[in-house]
Structures are given as C-alpha cells and as structure tokens.
Design an enzyme around this catalytic site. Structure first.
Site, PDB file in Angstrom:
ATOM      1  N   ARG A 228      -0.595  15.451   1.597  1.00 48.02           N
ATOM      2  CA  ARG A 228       0.768  15.389   2.132  1.00 48.02           C
ATOM      3  C   ARG A 228       1.486  16.725   1.956  1.00 48.02           C
ATOM      4  O   ARG A 228       1.201  17.486   1.038  1.00 48.02           O
ATOM      5  CB  ARG A 228       1.565  14.281   1.425  1.00 48.02           C
ATOM      6  CG  ARG A 228       1.121  12.879   1.761  1.00 48.02           C
ATOM      7  CD  ARG A 228       2.019  11.829   1.108  1.00 48.02           C
ATOM      8  NE  ARG A 228       1.952  11.870  -0.339  1.00 48.02           N
ATOM      9  CZ  ARG A 228       2.899  12.375  -1.116  1.00 48.02           C
ATOM     10  NH1 ARG A 228       3.992  12.894  -0.586  1.00 48.02           N
ATOM     11  NH2 ARG A 228       2.764  12.372  -2.432  1.00 48.02           N
TER      12      ARG A 228
ATOM     13  N   LYS B 178       2.272   7.109   5.666  1.00 44.16           N
ATOM     14  CA  LYS B 178       3.419   7.163   4.757  1.00 44.16           C
ATOM     15  C   LYS B 178       4.756   7.224   5.498  1.00 44.16           C
ATOM     16  O   LYS B 178       5.788   6.819   4.959  1.00 44.16           O
ATOM     17  CB  LYS B 178       3.282   8.361   3.819  1.00 44.16           C
ATOM     18  CG  LYS B 178       2.224   8.170   2.737  1.00 44.16           C
ATOM     19  CD  LYS B 178       2.462   6.916   1.909  1.00 44.16           C
ATOM     20  CE  LYS B 178       1.463   6.821   0.763  1.00 44.16           C
ATOM     21  NZ  LYS B 178       1.575   5.511   0.047  1.00 44.16           N
TER      22      LYS B 178
ATOM     23  N   HIS C  92       5.400   0.700  -3.652  1.00 43.56           N
ATOM     24  CA  HIS C  92       4.186   1.514  -3.584  1.00 43.56           C
ATOM     25  C   HIS C  92       3.226   0.957  -4.623  1.00 43.56           C
ATOM     26  O   HIS C  92       3.202   1.394  -5.775  1.00 43.56           O
ATOM     27  CB  HIS C  92       4.519   2.983  -3.865  1.00 43.56           C
ATOM     28  CG  HIS C  92       3.351   3.900  -3.729  1.00 43.56           C
ATOM     29  ND1 HIS C  92       3.241   5.063  -4.457  1.00 43.56           N
ATOM     30  CD2 HIS C  92       2.239   3.836  -2.961  1.00 43.56           C
ATOM     31  CE1 HIS C  92       2.123   5.679  -4.151  1.00 43.56           C
ATOM     32  NE2 HIS C  92       1.492   4.956  -3.239  1.00 43.56           N
TER      33      HIS C  92
ATOM     34  N   SER D  34      -0.897   8.208  -6.213  1.00 42.42           N
ATOM     35  CA  SER D  34      -2.275   8.475  -5.815  1.00 42.42           C
ATOM     36  C   SER D  34      -3.057   9.053  -6.985  1.00 42.42           C
ATOM     37  O   SER D  34      -2.579   9.939  -7.689  1.00 42.42           O
ATOM     38  CB  SER D  34      -2.304   9.456  -4.641  1.00 42.42           C
ATOM     39  OG  SER D  34      -1.705   8.899  -3.499  1.00 42.42           O
TER      40      SER D  34
ATOM     41  N   LYS E  55      -4.780   2.597  -8.337  1.00 46.99           N
ATOM     42  CA  LYS E  55      -4.306   1.389  -7.652  1.00 46.99           C
ATOM     43  C   LYS E  55      -5.411   0.744  -6.817  1.00 46.99           C
ATOM     44  O   LYS E  55      -5.668  -0.446  -6.920  1.00 46.99           O
ATOM     45  CB  LYS E  55      -3.130   1.708  -6.721  1.00 46.99           C
ATOM     46  CG  LYS E  55      -1.853   2.120  -7.373  1.00 46.99           C
ATOM     47  CD  LYS E  55      -0.682   2.108  -6.419  1.00 46.99           C
ATOM     48  CE  LYS E  55      -0.957   2.568  -5.027  1.00 46.99           C
ATOM     49  NZ  LYS E  55      -1.434   3.972  -4.938  1.00 46.99           N
ATOM     50  N   THR E  56      -6.035   1.546  -5.970  1.00 42.11           N
ATOM     51  CA  THR E  56      -7.058   1.014  -5.084  1.00 42.11           C
ATOM     52  C   THR E  56      -8.273   0.548  -5.868  1.00 42.11           C
ATOM     53  O   THR E  56      -8.788  -0.551  -5.660  1.00 42.11           O
ATOM     54  CB  THR E  56      -7.478   2.089  -4.060  1.00 42.11           C
ATOM     55  OG1 THR E  56      -6.334   2.443  -3.278  1.00 42.11           O
ATOM     56  CG2 THR E  56      -8.564   1.576  -3.142  1.00 42.11           C
TER      57      THR E  56
ATOM     58  N   ASP F 124      -2.000  -0.578  -1.246  1.00 42.74           N
ATOM     59  CA  ASP F 124      -1.059   0.535  -1.366  1.00 42.74           C
ATOM     60  C   ASP F 124       0.410   0.187  -1.150  1.00 42.74           C
ATOM     61  O   ASP F 124       1.264   0.756  -1.820  1.00 42.74           O
ATOM     62  CB  ASP F 124      -1.456   1.641  -0.383  1.00 42.74           C
ATOM     63  CG  ASP F 124      -0.818   2.977  -0.707  1.00 42.74           C
ATOM     64  OD1 ASP F 124      -0.816   3.366  -1.892  1.00 42.74           O
ATOM     65  OD2 ASP F 124      -0.323   3.620   0.212  1.00 42.74           O
TER      66      ASP F 124
ATOM     67  N   ARG G  52     -10.986  11.031   1.441  1.00 38.76           N
ATOM     68  CA  ARG G  52     -10.489   9.671   1.685  1.00 38.76           C
ATOM     69  C   ARG G  52     -11.405   8.899   2.621  1.00 38.76           C
ATOM     70  O   ARG G  52     -12.134   9.470   3.430  1.00 38.76           O
ATOM     71  CB  ARG G  52      -9.102   9.740   2.325  1.00 38.76           C
ATOM     72  CG  ARG G  52      -8.016  10.340   1.446  1.00 38.76           C
ATOM     73  CD  ARG G  52      -7.398   9.318   0.554  1.00 38.76           C
ATOM     74  NE  ARG G  52      -6.342   9.874  -0.278  1.00 38.76           N
ATOM     75  CZ  ARG G  52      -5.503   9.131  -0.997  1.00 38.76           C
ATOM     76  NH1 ARG G  52      -5.583   7.827  -0.958  1.00 38.76           N
ATOM     77  NH2 ARG G  52      -4.582   9.708  -1.750  1.00 38.76           N
TER      78      ARG G  52
END
Length: 526
Positions: free
Chosen positions: A56, A195, A214, A232, A236-237, A251, A316
């Site tokens: 980002r 996003k 988030h 990130s 989380k994932t 997410d 990713r």
C-alpha cells in the site's frame, strides 16, 4: 445498501474503446494470458507482478473534501484533496479509456443483505478483475440494481503529475463520497482496490450503529464465533484458517445487532515462506483460478518459490472463500464469544497471551500496537513499532473514537472475552530473539476459544498490567512470561519499560475524550 444514489459508471463508460463485462474466472484468466499480464503456475494459479508498488501507498491516498463530508471525516487520520484534483484525474481517466479496453465486474461488499454495498469495478487489466471477483461477493444478475452504490475505477496506466494534479506522486487513490467513486491510478498493487472499499464501508456502516472491523473471524462446531484483530503480518489469516473451525472471513467484518458478517467473499493471504505443513488451508487454496501476486515462479516448471522475497516480502495470494473447506457461506455468524487482539511485538517483551478486562480491551484497541512487517508498505524493510488505532487506522474515515466506543458497547452487551496474543518476538527484540513458534500460538488460541484457560492460575505482569496464565495446554510454561525467555533480565526490564512508555505517550491523545478508567488500564506509569 439503502438510501444511496449516484450517477454510477454509465457516463464514464460511454466513450470506452471496448468493454468486457462480468467475464467468468476462466475467461479472465485467458484474457490475462493472451495479453501477457501473467503466467499460469503448475497448479493453475494466475501469477502476476505489480512493478514498483508491492504494498500500500498510504501517502497517496486521499478523500475529497466536500461540504457534505467535511465535518464527518477525521482529517487527523485522512488526507484531503480538492474537488478540482478529483475532477482533473477523472477527466484524464475518461480520456484514457477511449483508447483502451476495460474490464467491468459487479459484486457486493457485505454478506448481510441488509447492509451490503453493490460495487462496480472498472479495471485496465483482466487479472485485476479476476482478483476482485475472488475477493468480493459474487452477484447473481437478478440481484443487481440498475445503478451501483459505488464505483471503483483502477487504471494503472494513468499517472498523475503532482505539480499539475495536486498529488504527492504519480500514484493516487482518491475516494469521493459525493460521487460514490474511487479513482486509482499509477499503481498495480491489488490491495489498494480492496482496502478502498473497506474504507468506504468504514464510513457508511458505523453511522448506522454497525461496527466495521479490520479482523478475521471463524466459528467453532459449537456455534461460538471469534474475531481476530491485527494489522498485516500479525497472523489474522493464518490463525483464523483453522481446520478445526469454520472460516467466516480473513480480513474485514461488520458487527450489527444481528451478529457478525464478512464484508468480503474471499481471502488475500500473505504467502512468504508458506509451507503445506504450517498453513495447509492456504497452501491448498492456491489452485486453478486463484491469483498469486509478486511470487517468484520457476520459468520451466512453473512451481512457485514461496521462500523467495526478492520482489517483496509482501507476496500474496487471492482466492474465494469457498476454496477453504468448511467455510461458512453466506459468511455470517452469531455475536462473538471471544475477541483476540494480535500483535507482532518487535521489542520481544509482551507476553504471548494475556487476558484483558473490558477497560484494558478498550485501551489496547485504541492503542492498536504492533510492528509494521516488511513489505506491507513501501519503504518498510524490517519490523518497526507502530500504533494504529483500532488495528486499522489508515482505513478509518471517521474518528477512531467512533469505532472504539462501538466495540466497547458490543463487548459489554454480549459479555465477550478478550485476549491479547503476541505473535512477534520472544527471548529478545527483533534481530536477537526468535519469532513466536506458530504451533504454540495456535495452541494458545485454541485454549482461549475452548475455555481451557477459565480455570488456570494467572499472574499480573508488573509493567504491562495484564494477566498472564501460568499454564496453557500444549505450551511450555516457561515462555508464557516473556521475562523468563531473556538471558539478560536487566535488558528485558529496559525494553519493557521503553515499550510501556511508548504506550503511555501514544494514548495521551485520547485524554479528555475517553474515560480515565480506560486510559489508566494500560502499562503502569512511573
């Protein structure tokens, strides 16, 4: 979404040279290969690279400052741009599509039909539209309204001229809440599209009393759901993709009076150093029609090298939710019984797991401490300590206090347990200590979700003022208190007090706006 009206994309597309609408996964893959946008891996994933931007670009993101939104937007967290800047770039994009083919895809943001947004994505590249079809909720033709609620226009070939257009670089991500449009140019990184819609939902839903978050979410066989907050790289994932539980999403979620729901319809997982042994669900989801972004593959065998971070550490993969066995579709669930805050502590001093009171939960939600992990933003090559309110401050158009208060109300109303879990370093800071062992972290998460910590003995961390369990199933007790993992105890004390002071300095900005009971629930003041 009700009570929304906009001009939609009809006028923008009038002059486009050629439009391809709502192609299937396979058709989009064929388009991408024919136009040399990417290549196919040995298992059928579309592999693409994004050039200069592999993460980002927060300094290039803007919200158009109009009279309708000026008093609602938190300009502390968001950069304004003028309507003139927006208009000039919109005109350039309109001219650009006269000479270029575009791909149009329609979908939904929000698995709850009462709180969803119909979004139209207009992209320059076929692979970008494939990515978006994987990430958002598929729409049946009969479900679509004539005019979409929001339009995202992503044309990487359009580059801004800062001196002329008023941007910071050639890249721009501009949200206009008046025209219900997002403009993205000069940037191929797919995460910007995803996003931008999260930011839009973060503006619309909280004003209806719905908390946008988030976080990832899953649900056990007992029907009890859990939320995992974190930036990130915090896990989380990985941690929500649990073979013993059912995935709701990885997410972005909303929490309404009816329960929780996924904002998206797919997953966007980091895959640097991915292995089948440690993350089998993600590994097996990388197959025909999934997307691999910035992953190096062998030109002969087409086998990905997930250990190769030469393009970026932020490699990713994108795939639809139904690629995960047992995923909940539609992705909705009851109110969560457990909330977990994830942090990757580069100081190596936070405990691997701690239980929080409601006040401590609010404190740590407002703090949003973690370390930025290499690759998630341009210029970040190693973890750096950061505080991101609500674990997602870059995506919050409204005041962070709006989201924090909503979370506090829901935790109290539904008697939700809250834990802080450190997936970062132990035994020393980054460069000296080691990253937390993933199987141990999984065991701690399982214990928290299954109620196995309800009857254990706890001790109070004297610096961070949080409760640490003395025992956790399948985890060596010695690592539960981080002080025990440092050879140099004095060095640990210095590092812990240094981080505690950073917490206290950060939370001062909320003084006078949040209660002292919450603001004093953090590390001990000296």
């Amino acid at each position: 979404m009700t009570n929304l009206s906009c001009g939609g994309s009809k006028d923008f597309l009038k002059g486009a040279r050629k439009i391809k609408r709502n192609l299937t996964y396979v058709e989009l893959m064929e388009e991408a290969v024919v136009h040399k946008e990417g290549v196919i891996s040995h298992k059928g994933a579309l592999c693409v690279t994004t050039g200069k931007h592999t993460g980002r670009s927060p300094k290039d993101k803007f919200i158009v400052d109009t009279a309708a939104v000026h008093d609602k937007i938190s300009w502390t967290n968001n950069a304004p741009c003028s309507e003139a800047t927006y208009d000039s770039l919109y005109k350039i994009m309109t001219d650009y599509v006269r000479d270029h083919q575009v791909y149009v895809g329609d979908g939904f943001a929000g698995a709850d039909p009462e709180n969803r947004l119909q979004v139209r994505f207009i992209t320059e590249f076929a692979w970008q539209n494939l990515f978006l079809q994987q990430l958002f909720i598929k729409a049946k033709p009969e479900e679509l309204k004539e005019v979409e609620d929001f339009t995202v226009i992503c044309l990487p070939g359009v580059q801004a001229v800062p001196e002329v257009n008023g941007t910071n670089s050639e890249c721009f991500i501009i949200i206009n809440f008046d025209t219900h449009t997002v403009l993205i140019g000069g940037n191929r990184y797919a995460g910007e599209m995803k996003k931008s819609i999260f930011s839009v939902m973060n503006y619309i839903l909280p004003q209806k009393g719905i908390l946008t978050m988030h976080c990832s979410a899953n649900v056990g066989k007992d029907g009890k759901s859990a939320l995992f907050f974190g930036l990130s790289g915090t896990g989380k994932t990985t941690l929500s993709a649990d073979p013993n539980r059912y995935l709701i999403g990885d997410d972005e979620h909303g929490w309404s009076e009816n329960g929780i729901f996924n904002i998206e319809g797919g997953c966007y997982a980091k895959c640097i150093r991915l292995t089948e042994a440690t993350e089998p669900q993600i590994w097996n989801a990388i197959k025909f029609t999934s997307v691999l972004e910035n992953v190096i593959i062998d030109p002969q065998t087409r086998i990905p090298d997930f250990d190769d971070g030469s393009l970026t550490e932020n490699t990713r993969t994108a795939y639809p939710l139904d690629f995960i066995p047992g995923a909940i579709i539609p992705s909705v669930a009851e109110h969560p019984s457990t909330v977990i805050f994830l942090t990757a502590d580069a100081f190596g001093v936070l405990p691997p797991i701690a239980k929080l009171t409601k006040e401590q939960a609010m404190y740590h939600f407002l703090s949003g401490y973690t370390s930025k992990v290499a690759g998630t933003e341009r210029g970040i090559t190693e973890p750096q300590a950061t505080f991101s309110t609500c674990f997602g401050e870059p995506f919050l158009p409204l005041s962070p206090l709006k989201y924090a208060r909503l979370l506090g109300e829901k935790i109290e109303e539904h008697n939700t347990d809250v834990y802080l879990i450190n997936t970062g370093w132990s035994g020393g800071p980054y460069g000296i200590g080691k990253r937390m062992n993933l199987p141990y972290t999984r065991a701690m998460v399982t214990a928290a979700l299954d109620g196995k910590l309800d009857s254990v003995e706890w001790e109070l961390d004297p610096i961070f003022n949080i409760a640490i369990p003395k025992y956790c199933p399948d985890v060596p007790s010695v690592i539960l208190n981080p002080r025990n993992t440092w050879e140099d105890k004095e060095a640990y004390e210095r590092q812990a007090k240094k981080l505690a002071e950073l917490f206290n300095k950060n939370v001062v900005k909320f003084k006078g706006e949040m209660t002292d009971e919450i603001l004093n629930a953090g590390p001990k003041h000296e």
